[in-house]
Scaffold this active site. Structure first.
Site, mmCIF file in Angstrom:
data_model
loop_
_atom_site.group_PDB
_atom_site.id
_atom_site.type_symbol
_atom_site.label_atom_id
_atom_site.label_comp_id
_atom_site.label_asym_id
_atom_site.label_seq_id
_atom_site.Cartn_x
_atom_site.Cartn_y
_atom_site.Cartn_z
ATOM 1 N N CYS A 1 16.711 34.225 32.479
ATOM 2 C CA CYS A 1 16.456 35.244 33.514
ATOM 3 C C CYS A 1 17.739 35.968 33.904
ATOM 4 O O CYS A 1 17.707 37.141 34.267
ATOM 5 C CB CYS A 1 15.873 34.604 34.766
ATOM 6 S SG CYS A 1 14.290 33.823 34.523
ATOM 7 N N HIS B 1 6.388 34.728 33.924
ATOM 8 C CA HIS B 1 7.000 35.601 32.908
ATOM 9 C C HIS B 1 6.984 34.835 31.580
ATOM 10 O O HIS B 1 7.168 33.608 31.575
ATOM 11 C CB HIS B 1 8.486 35.868 33.233
ATOM 12 C CG HIS B 1 8.753 36.991 34.187
ATOM 13 N ND1 HIS B 1 9.784 36.922 35.109
ATOM 14 C CD2 HIS B 1 8.185 38.210 34.336
ATOM 15 C CE1 HIS B 1 9.817 38.058 35.799
ATOM 16 N NE2 HIS B 1 8.864 38.849 35.356
HETATM 17 N N1 ARG Z 1 12.375 35.919 41.851
HETATM 18 C C1 ARG Z 1 12.270 36.621 40.608
HETATM 19 C C2 ARG Z 1 10.842 37.155 40.430
HETATM 20 O O1 ARG Z 1 9.929 36.496 40.816
HETATM 21 C C3 ARG Z 1 12.649 35.734 39.478
HETATM 22 C C4 ARG Z 1 12.695 36.426 38.147
HETATM 23 C C5 ARG Z 1 13.082 35.525 37.027
HETATM 24 N N2 ARG Z 1 13.341 36.216 35.835
HETATM 25 C C6 ARG Z 1 12.809 35.981 34.634
HETATM 26 N N3 ARG Z 1 13.256 36.641 33.597
HETATM 27 N N4 ARG Z 1 11.839 35.111 34.481
HETATM 28 O O2 ARG Z 1 10.650 38.221 39.919
#
Ligand code: ARG
Length: 284
Positions: free
Chosen positions: A273, A179
């Site tokens: 996150c 991300h």
């Molecule tokens: N386990 C989640 C995923 O892989 C973690 C998300 C983390 N969030 C973020 N904004 N980077 O989607």
């Protein structure tokens, strides 16, 4: 919680602006599937510790004078704690997320319904996958948008049309930084910090052109999700495990505040996150 002394802001007047955040308590947090390289279902997760660490983060925002709304956590959606992925709210306009992996897909409707109930409706939708503020980061009057792992590039154009803001597409190339908010942190309306190696050569060129004075993070900063931070323009809430990045931010006149989110790191997420910013529209 450690709130460090204000760093001497040489020649720079950093100022905080009060924020409104939405957060989802990790009541049902666990790691039972693997949709990013950080997740390992065979590693045990201490949900009670995750809850305590999350509470410290929430309290930190409140002590800094920000408001925090809570989104009810739903059973069976362990990643719902990563509220940033639940949508994008800018200028009072809310855009719903649509998740890439089936395990997270029900979160899209849950967050959209919550945004609507919070008075941010009608919630807009776009066609294609978009993981909210995980991949859309607002920097002043511009949106930086990630693609490559989760969010479809075509949604960037749609978000620009809905918000009326320019959206700059940036391609991510390292699966650990899946991300945009794992590789780039917004510090204020014109300042960012990022880890160049997470981006394609084109994206690196765009970032260098747009933000020549950006704070550049190193491998070690990125590897503890040091860039997954939340800034109010002065205070930068971030992991306590990135001392190198914290010292660069202090030298740039920001006030880094370290928190320990080690349990939530097991899901591949950090401070940002867990935090969805609700940006109000202009009220007349
Ligand atoms: N386990 C989640 C995923 O892989 C973690 C998300 C983390 N969030 C973020 N904004 N980077 O989607």
């Amino acid at each position: 919680m450690t709130i460090t002394e204000l760093a001497p802001a040489v020649g720079r007047d950093r100022a905080l602006s009060p924020r409104t955040y939405a957060m989802t308590r990790p009541s049902h947090f666990e790691v039972t599937y693997r949709i990013n390289p950080w997740m390992n279902p065979s590693v045990e997760v201490d949900t009670a510790l995750a809850l305590r660490q999350w509470n410290v983060l929430r309290e930190t925002y409140i002590q800094l004078g920000h408001s925090v709304s809570e989104v009810p956590a739903l059973p069976g959606l362990p990643d719902m704690v990563y509220a940033a992925n639940g949508g994008l709210v800018v200028g009072g306009i809310a855009i719903a997320a649509a998740f890439r992996h089936p395990q997270r897909q029900p979160e899209g409707a849950a967050y959209a319904a919550w945004l609507d109930s919070a008075g941010l409706g009608p919630v807009h939708t776009v066609s294609g996958i978009n993981e909210g503020e995980g991949d859309f980061l607002v920097v002043g009057d511009r949106i930086l948008a990630g693609t490559g792992f989760r969010t479809d590039r075509d949604t960037h154009r749609q978000v620009a049309a809905i918000t009326g803001l320019p959206v700059v597409s940036l391609e991510l190339v390292d699966p650990r930084y899946y991300h945009l908010d794992t590789a780039l942190g917004v510090l204020d309306e014109e300042t960012i910090t990022y880890y160049p190696d997470a981006f394609s050569p084109d994206a690196r060129r765009i970032l260098a052109d747009l933000y020549p004075t950006a704070v550049l993070a190193n491998d070690a900063d990125a590897a503890v999700l040091g860039l997954n931070l939340v800034s109010d323009g002065l205070n930068v809430v971030m992991t306590d495990a990135a001392p190198h990045l914290a010292s660069l931010l202090a030298a740039a006149g920001f006030n880094p505040i370290g928190v320990d989110l080690s349990e939530l790191l097991k899901g591949g997420g950090g401070v940002k996150c867990c935090t969805l910013e609700l940006r109000p529209g202009v009220t007349s």
